[in-house]
Design an enzyme around this catalytic site. Sequence first.
Site, PDB file in Angstrom:
ATOM      1  N   GLY A 160       9.745  -7.766  -2.742  1.00 45.49           N
ATOM      2  CA  GLY A 160      10.962  -6.668  -3.146  1.00 45.49           C
ATOM      3  C   GLY A 160      11.685  -6.430  -2.035  1.00 45.49           C
ATOM      4  N   ASP A 183      12.998  -8.964  -0.242  1.00 38.29           N
ATOM      5  CA  ASP A 183      14.051  -9.776  -0.171  1.00 38.29           C
ATOM      6  C   ASP A 183      13.870 -10.763  -1.425  1.00 38.29           C
ATOM      7  OD1 ASP A 183      15.785 -11.682   0.342  1.00 38.29           O
ATOM      8  OD2 ASP A 183      14.697 -12.988   1.727  1.00 38.29           O
ATOM      9  N   ASN A 217      11.225   3.824  -5.580  1.00 37.52           N
ATOM     10  CA  ASN A 217      12.270   3.026  -5.828  1.00 37.52           C
ATOM     11  C   ASN A 217      12.042   2.772  -7.470  1.00 37.52           C
ATOM     12  OD1 ASN A 217      11.785   0.153  -6.981  1.00 37.52           O
ATOM     13  ND2 ASN A 217       9.848   0.526  -5.788  1.00 37.52           N
ATOM     14  N   THR A 241      10.483  -1.586 -15.253  1.00 38.93           N
ATOM     15  CA  THR A 241      10.881  -2.400 -16.382  1.00 38.93           C
ATOM     16  C   THR A 241      10.185  -1.884 -17.571  1.00 38.93           C
ATOM     17  OG1 THR A 241      11.296  -4.297 -14.916  1.00 38.93           O
ATOM     18  CG2 THR A 241      10.803  -4.675 -17.294  1.00 38.93           C
ATOM     19  N   LYS A 272      -0.275  -9.838  -9.907  1.00 40.66           N
ATOM     20  CA  LYS A 272      -0.115  -8.590  -9.141  1.00 40.66           C
ATOM     21  C   LYS A 272      -0.323  -7.600 -10.212  1.00 40.66           C
ATOM     22  CE  LYS A 272       2.634  -6.184  -5.833  1.00 40.66           C
ATOM     23  NZ  LYS A 272       4.019  -6.305  -4.736  1.00 40.66           N
ATOM     24  N   GLY A 274       3.830   3.277   0.333  1.00 37.35           N
ATOM     25  CA  GLY A 274       3.654   3.839   1.312  1.00 37.35           C
ATOM     26  C   GLY A 274       2.394   4.746   1.536  1.00 37.35           C
ATOM     27  N   TYR A 329       5.298  -3.475   3.361  1.00 34.79           N
ATOM     28  CA  TYR A 329       6.528  -3.541   3.021  1.00 34.79           C
ATOM     29  C   TYR A 329       7.142  -2.063   3.417  1.00 34.79           C
ATOM     30  CZ  TYR A 329      10.558  -2.924  -0.289  1.00 34.79           C
ATOM     31  OH  TYR A 329      11.822  -2.792  -1.027  1.00 34.79           O
ATOM     32  N   THR A 330       6.663  -0.974   2.710  1.00 32.91           N
ATOM     33  CA  THR A 330       7.142   0.291   3.212  1.00 32.91           C
ATOM     34  C   THR A 330       6.864   0.409   4.727  1.00 32.91           C
ATOM     35  OG1 THR A 330       6.703   1.026   0.943  1.00 32.91           O
ATOM     36  CG2 THR A 330       6.981   2.748   2.615  1.00 32.91           C
TER      37      THR A 330
END
Length: 348
Positions: free
Chosen positions: A64, A66, A112, A179, A218, A269, A319-320
């Site tokens: 997510g 990159d 997001n 999606t 995932k 997060g 990530y977060t």
Amino acid sequence: MLPFSLVRPLLFQFDPERAHHLTFGSLKLANQAGLLNMLMPSAVADPVNVMGIEFPNRVGLAAGLDKDAAYINELGQMGFGFLEVGTVTPKPQPGNPQPRLFRLPKAHAIINRMGFNNQGVDNLIANVKRSRYPGVLGINIGKNAVTPVEDAASDYLRALEAVYPYATYITVNISSPNTKNLRDLQGGDSLDQLLATLKARQLQLAEEHGQYKPMALKIAPDLDEEQIDAIAQRLTHYRFDGVIATNTTIDKTAVAHLPHGNEQGGLSGTPVLEKSTMVIKRLYASLGEAIPIIGVGGISNGVHAVEKIRAGAKLVQIYTGLIYQGPELVTECAATIAANCKGVVQKR
């Protein structure tokens, strides 16, 4: 290294997407000037073999950040044991309209609704081929928004075939909430058909290329115990190599009182920490040591990373937390795991 806590207030003055591009543009310039290696922490050595792959340490970058593998040279110098790029789709697509990325600083969270914005699988492969990144590279694949969900397998097949020679492992993303109908693939006949189709093609590709590349699934954090058990059974039946738990959550209860807390999209997060860890525990209760789990969701310090390992994960991804804590988080998590998880035997 300049502490990220000094840089973050400046970055947070910008729109999140703008800040993302500014950050990585600056990292690329620093790398080209030969300065980045001096600015980044050294990688923690804590090797582990998972899915038949030797990982230098157990902390990876979640997909997510990159999507197009445009910055793997730079990310590869941040101390990660592995990188996962994407989600990439067979054809380029712009994703959802902006604004589509929202910070919730009081919760150390992000919402997001990016919608798999990426420049397509051919562009990602070109970036990987041009890169000098020598480490473990996961490539996360998805379907194009215009492809009907009943035809999803064709998109996943195209992406799998394209990335196979260039990935260390492949992740099949069926859990993004951004999606339409994608999460419908997480159960029933749809999941059986998809896993069977992809597994058969994976084995063919291994023979064609003379090398077996592991494949992971995932999944979302918004699954009940029965759904998690059913997924575990299918992963075992179709001999998948790994499972990544979890993606973002659609449950905004914990942040509904905050600015942007009711935005559409997936929440990541700190608020997803406990939910994702519970999924890991349930998966491990079903899978044991048969299929390794990669734990992701809400990790913002080394203690959180250790919790994921003790819950049943073999590796973790962030990530977060990286957005809020900076590259120092990578080293902290890897060092804390190395110090606390030697010979950990998870409780089933």
